[in-house]
Write an enzyme that holds these catalytic residues in place. Structure first.
Site, PDB file in Angstrom:
ATOM      1  CB  CYS A   1      -1.974   1.372   6.171  1.00  0.00           C
ATOM      2  SG  CYS A   1      -1.511   0.487   4.550  1.00  0.00           S
TER       3      CYS A   1
ATOM      4  CG  HIS B   1      -1.895  -0.980   1.056  1.00  0.00           C
ATOM      5  ND1 HIS B   1      -3.075  -1.057   2.096  1.00  0.00           N
ATOM      6  CD2 HIS B   1      -2.434  -1.980   0.277  1.00  0.00           C
ATOM      7  CE1 HIS B   1      -3.858  -2.162   1.898  1.00  0.00           C
ATOM      8  NE2 HIS B   1      -3.257  -2.665   0.764  1.00  0.00           N
TER       9      HIS B   1
ATOM     10  CD  GLU C   1      -2.097   3.957   3.202  1.00  0.00           C
ATOM     11  OE1 GLU C   1      -3.056   4.277   3.504  1.00  0.00           O
ATOM     12  OE2 GLU C   1      -1.764   3.292   2.318  1.00  0.00           O
TER      13      GLU C   1
END
Length: 148
Positions: free
Chosen positions: A108, A77, A79
């Site tokens: 995350c 992801h 993040e």
């Protein structure tokens, strides 16, 4: 008209997400401290591995709905990538703010909490009740920029 700091960083994160190689959703992240950009990230395969744009989306092939079975994805992801890039560069993200195009998922959120990030500003929903609950419990400020 001069943008606010949040507007400025949210505009930048919209450009960052354009580097994404995810076939389902383009997401960008930007970690900022003291009005300085520390790290950026977008969703895509780990460094050196083929991207979903080359291999196809395993989650689509398996008909897995969005937000479920994160482990069945080649990509990290946005993040996660922003946090890892900061770590690889030896940059502390403690007490920073992360700007994200989408509400963080629970995976995350846990990384954001342990990284010491104090504020999350996101542009659109990706409702994850556990993520919101954990961020709140940890004292991380969650700002829905899309509803401003």
């Amino acid at each position: 008209m001069r943008p606010s700091w949040d507007e400025y960083f949210m505009e930048i994160v919209q450009v960052v997400k354009k580097r994404s190689t995810c076939l389902r959703r383009q997401v960008g992240a930007l970690i900022v401290k003291d009005k300085r950009i520390l790290s950026t990230g977008y969703n895509g395969a780990p460094t050196g591995l083929k991207h979903c744009s080359e291999t196809g989306c395993l989650r689509d092939k398996m008909n897995i709905p969005s937000g479920q079975r994160h482990e069945l994805c080649r990509g990290l992801h946005a993040e996660q990538n922003a946090i890892v890039h900061a770590a690889n560069s030896g940059v502390s993200i403690k007490d920073a703010t992360i700007y994200v195009t989408d509400h963080p998922c629970v995976l995350c959120a846990k990384m954001i909490i342990n990284g010491g990030i104090r504020k999350v500003v996101f542009a659109s929903g990706y409702p994850d009740e556990l993520s919101s609950k954990l961020l709140s419990e940890a004292g991380v400020e969650l700002v829905d920029f899309g509803n401003k």
